[in-house]
Design a protein around this motif. Structure first.
Motif, PDB file in Angstrom:
ATOM      1  N   LEU A   2       0.818  -1.212   0.000  1.00 12.52           N
ATOM      2  CA  LEU A   2       0.000   0.000   0.000  1.00 12.52           C
ATOM      3  C   LEU A   2       0.855   1.267   0.000  1.00 12.52           C
ATOM      4  O   LEU A   2       0.534   2.250  -0.671  1.00 12.52           O
ATOM      5  CB  LEU A   2      -0.949  -0.006   1.197  1.00 12.52           C
ATOM      6  N   TRP A  23      -0.954   8.561  -3.408  1.00 14.23           N
ATOM      7  CA  TRP A  23      -1.298   9.397  -2.258  1.00 14.23           C
ATOM      8  C   TRP A  23      -1.554  10.843  -2.669  1.00 14.23           C
ATOM      9  O   TRP A  23      -0.857  11.384  -3.511  1.00 14.23           O
ATOM     10  CB  TRP A  23      -0.175   9.350  -1.218  1.00 14.23           C
ATOM     11  N   TYR A  62     -10.911   4.915  -2.159  1.00 16.58           N
ATOM     12  CA  TYR A  62     -11.291   3.851  -3.088  1.00 16.58           C
ATOM     13  C   TYR A  62     -12.742   3.482  -2.815  1.00 16.58           C
ATOM     14  O   TYR A  62     -13.142   3.378  -1.645  1.00 16.58           O
ATOM     15  CB  TYR A  62     -10.417   2.619  -2.885  1.00 16.58           C
ATOM     16  N   THR A  89      -0.039   3.076  -3.653  1.00 18.58           N
ATOM     17  CA  THR A  89      -1.163   4.011  -3.510  1.00 18.58           C
ATOM     18  C   THR A  89      -0.793   5.380  -4.081  1.00 18.58           C
ATOM     19  O   THR A  89       0.264   5.918  -3.749  1.00 18.58           O
ATOM     20  CB  THR A  89      -1.548   4.161  -2.030  1.00 18.58           C
ATOM     21  N   ALA A 139      -6.083   8.695   0.338  1.00 22.23           N
ATOM     22  CA  ALA A 139      -6.590   8.203  -0.943  1.00 22.23           C
ATOM     23  C   ALA A 139      -7.930   7.530  -0.673  1.00 22.23           C
ATOM     24  O   ALA A 139      -8.120   6.914   0.386  1.00 22.23           O
ATOM     25  CB  ALA A 139      -5.614   7.217  -1.575  1.00 22.23           C
TER      26      ALA A 139
END
Length: 209
Positions: free
Chosen positions: A43, A49, A70, A47, A68
């Motif tokens: 992650l 960010w 999802y 990710t 972030a």
């Protein structure tokens, strides 16, 4: 690799945390040490960010953390006057969501990832009670990385003592009924902490009206 980890049986150590007017359940090791380390690496590296800004007391200030969002299609996140772009679920996040469901029985249509880069990153007193979260939101909070203090205080009963929980790597905290409507929570700064922590808060977004 991630899919294989799904079949590892965690040693959860479930504990009901008794507080007034609300429900809290803490799973100390919802994810094993190996799982937690692997998810943390994946992650952190993968990710996209964001370092967002919010308006507070007439000033625009950067958030003291990265984030972030999802979610399922159409589940848009907005809070503190900020709109966070939705990303599609990844295999890693779906695997984590499956573990959360297996332990708690709860399903969610979105997850907000927060990266606290060290003890200087924090979040102040607040409750996750925006209208799009529904009338009595339930939130499942997964932690990877550095252990951090998580503190709650009652919104209305001044005689109620604050509650402190140390959120360990691999843990799951389910903030259940009335946890957002009756309590505030924060993750305070801790200067001595030099390692990062990832926090995944699973939640449901409901359409307007």
């Amino acid at each position: 690799m991630t899919q294989g980890l799904l079949f590892e049986e965690p040693n959860c150590d479930v504990r009901r945390i008794v507080i007034s007017d609300a429900e809290l359940t803490y799973y100390r090791q919802a994810f094993s040490i190996d799982e937690s380390q692997q998810f943390m690496r994946e992650l952190m590296a993968n990710t996209p960010w964001r370092h967002d800004e919010i308006r507070m007391h007439g000033r625009v200030i950067p958030l003291p953390r990265l984030q972030a969002w999802y979610s399922d299609e159409g589940a848009k996140l907005s809070y503190s006057g900020m709109h966070v772009e939705a990303l599609r679920w990844t295999d890693q996040l779906q695997a984590i969501a499956q573990r959360v469901k297996a332990l708690s029985g709860l399903e969610f249509n979105g997850v907000l990832l927060n990266c606290y880069r060290d003890g200087n990153d924090s979040v102040g007193w607040h409750s996750d009670d925006e209208s799009e979260f529904g009338p009595n939101p339930i939130i499942a909070s997964v932690s990877f990385g550095a252990a951090r203090d998580f503190i709650l205080k009652h919104r209305f009963r001044l005689d109620e003592k604050p509650v402190k929980i140390i959120l360990e790597s691999g843990s799951l905290l389910v903030m259940g009924t009335n946890a957002q409507t009756h309590w505030l929570h924060q993750l305070p700064k801790r200067k001595r902490i030099t390692e990062p922590r990832l926090n995944l808060t699973f939640r449901n977004i409901y359409p307007a009206g």
